[in-house]
Motif scaffolding. Sequence first.
Motif, short mmCIF file in Angstrom:
data_model
loop_
_atom_site.label_atom_id
_atom_site.label_comp_id
_atom_site.label_asym_id
_atom_site.label_seq_id
_atom_site.Cartn_x
_atom_site.Cartn_y
_atom_site.Cartn_z
N LYS A 33 0.83 -1.20 0.00
CA LYS A 33 0.00 0.00 0.00
C LYS A 33 0.87 1.26 0.00
O LYS A 33 0.54 2.26 -0.65
CB LYS A 33 -0.95 -0.01 1.19
CG LYS A 33 -2.02 -1.07 1.06
CD LYS A 33 -3.03 -1.01 2.16
CE LYS A 33 -4.11 -2.06 1.97
NZ LYS A 33 -4.76 -2.04 0.68
N LEU A 34 1.99 1.22 0.70
CA LEU A 34 2.90 2.36 0.74
C LEU A 34 3.48 2.63 -0.64
O LEU A 34 3.54 3.78 -1.08
CB LEU A 34 4.02 2.10 1.75
CG LEU A 34 5.08 3.19 1.91
CD1 LEU A 34 4.44 4.51 2.32
CD2 LEU A 34 6.13 2.75 2.93
N ILE A 35 3.86 1.61 -1.36
CA ILE A 35 4.41 1.78 -2.70
C ILE A 35 3.34 2.39 -3.62
O ILE A 35 3.63 3.31 -4.39
CB ILE A 35 4.95 0.46 -3.25
CG1 ILE A 35 6.22 0.07 -2.48
CG2 ILE A 35 5.26 0.57 -4.75
CD1 ILE A 35 6.73 -1.33 -2.78
N GLY A 36 2.11 1.91 -3.53
CA GLY A 36 1.03 2.48 -4.34
C GLY A 36 0.79 3.94 -4.02
O GLY A 36 0.59 4.77 -4.93
N LEU A 37 0.82 4.29 -2.74
CA LEU A 37 0.63 5.68 -2.33
C LEU A 37 1.77 6.55 -2.84
O LEU A 37 1.54 7.61 -3.43
CB LEU A 37 0.53 5.76 -0.80
CG LEU A 37 0.38 7.15 -0.20
CD1 LEU A 37 -0.95 7.79 -0.63
CD2 LEU A 37 0.48 7.09 1.32
N LEU A 38 3.00 6.11 -2.63
CA LEU A 38 4.16 6.87 -3.09
C LEU A 38 4.14 7.06 -4.60
O LEU A 38 4.42 8.15 -5.09
CB LEU A 38 5.46 6.19 -2.66
CG LEU A 38 5.78 6.20 -1.18
CD1 LEU A 38 6.97 5.31 -0.89
CD2 LEU A 38 6.05 7.61 -0.70
N ASN A 39 3.84 6.02 -5.31
CA ASN A 39 3.83 6.10 -6.77
C ASN A 39 2.76 7.07 -7.25
O ASN A 39 2.96 7.80 -8.22
CB ASN A 39 3.62 4.71 -7.36
CG ASN A 39 4.14 4.61 -8.77
OD1 ASN A 39 5.19 5.15 -9.09
ND2 ASN A 39 3.43 3.89 -9.60
N GLY A 40 1.63 7.13 -6.56
CA GLY A 40 0.57 8.04 -6.93
C GLY A 40 0.87 9.50 -6.61
O GLY A 40 0.47 10.40 -7.33
N LEU A 41 1.60 9.74 -5.54
CA LEU A 41 1.87 11.10 -5.10
C LEU A 41 3.18 11.67 -5.62
O LEU A 41 3.35 12.89 -5.65
CB LEU A 41 1.90 11.16 -3.57
CG LEU A 41 0.60 10.87 -2.85
CD1 LEU A 41 0.81 10.92 -1.35
CD2 LEU A 41 -0.48 11.84 -3.27
N GLU A 42 4.08 10.83 -6.04
CA GLU A 42 5.41 11.28 -6.43
C GLU A 42 5.38 12.29 -7.57
O GLU A 42 6.15 13.25 -7.58
CB GLU A 42 6.27 10.07 -6.81
CG GLU A 42 7.70 10.42 -7.04
CD GLU A 42 8.52 9.19 -7.34
OE1 GLU A 42 9.70 9.22 -6.98
OE2 GLU A 42 8.01 8.23 -7.94
N ALA A 43 4.49 12.13 -8.50
CA ALA A 43 4.47 12.97 -9.69
C ALA A 43 4.15 14.43 -9.40
O ALA A 43 4.62 15.31 -10.10
CB ALA A 43 3.48 12.41 -10.71
N ASP A 44 3.35 14.70 -8.38
CA ASP A 44 2.95 16.09 -8.17
C ASP A 44 3.47 16.69 -6.85
O ASP A 44 2.97 17.70 -6.39
CB ASP A 44 1.44 16.24 -8.27
CG ASP A 44 0.70 15.46 -7.21
OD1 ASP A 44 1.34 14.90 -6.31
OD2 ASP A 44 -0.54 15.40 -7.29
N GLN A 45 4.45 16.09 -6.26
CA GLN A 45 5.12 16.59 -5.06
C GLN A 45 4.23 16.67 -3.82
O GLN A 45 4.63 17.25 -2.83
CB GLN A 45 5.77 17.95 -5.34
CG GLN A 45 6.93 17.89 -6.31
CD GLN A 45 8.03 16.98 -5.81
OE1 GLN A 45 8.52 17.14 -4.69
NE2 GLN A 45 8.45 16.02 -6.62
N ARG A 46 3.04 16.10 -3.85
CA ARG A 46 2.22 16.06 -2.63
C ARG A 46 2.82 15.11 -1.61
O ARG A 46 2.40 15.09 -0.46
CB ARG A 46 0.78 15.65 -2.96
CG ARG A 46 0.05 16.75 -3.69
CD ARG A 46 -1.39 16.42 -3.88
NE ARG A 46 -1.53 15.17 -4.60
CZ ARG A 46 -2.65 14.46 -4.66
NH1 ARG A 46 -3.73 14.86 -4.06
NH2 ARG A 46 -2.69 13.34 -5.34
#
Length: 117
Positions: A13-26
């Motif tokens: 779940k952490l990897i999915g969250l990081l991958n989703g947020l990484e692109a927009d610096q959130r």
Amino acid sequence: MLLEKNENILVGKLIGLLNGLEADQRILEIKNDIIKFLIDIKNKNNLDNDINDIIKLKEKYLPDCLSCSSPCGRTNDFYLNEQSEEKRNYYFDFLNSFDEKMSIDDIAYYLTRLIWI
């Protein structure tokens, strides 16, 4: 070596969250949460509670992904026990070298890299 069940779920779940947020610096907004999760994983502490907390973070920060009619897979949970031993070894190497002073960019890089190595 396989991860324990709750560690596998939390890391996925952490990897999915990081991958989703990484692109927009959130990702910077939840830096402390991410570090706490990794400390807990390293110490094998509070993993079940952390799973619930990360689900809430995904609901808060990635609500459109949860209801998308054409999901791209970017925020999918990425379970290491379903991956190669090479990827699990990479993860264990990262976890052993993890330090709470590590930059969030490095943390995100090492964990999301598991998707494409």
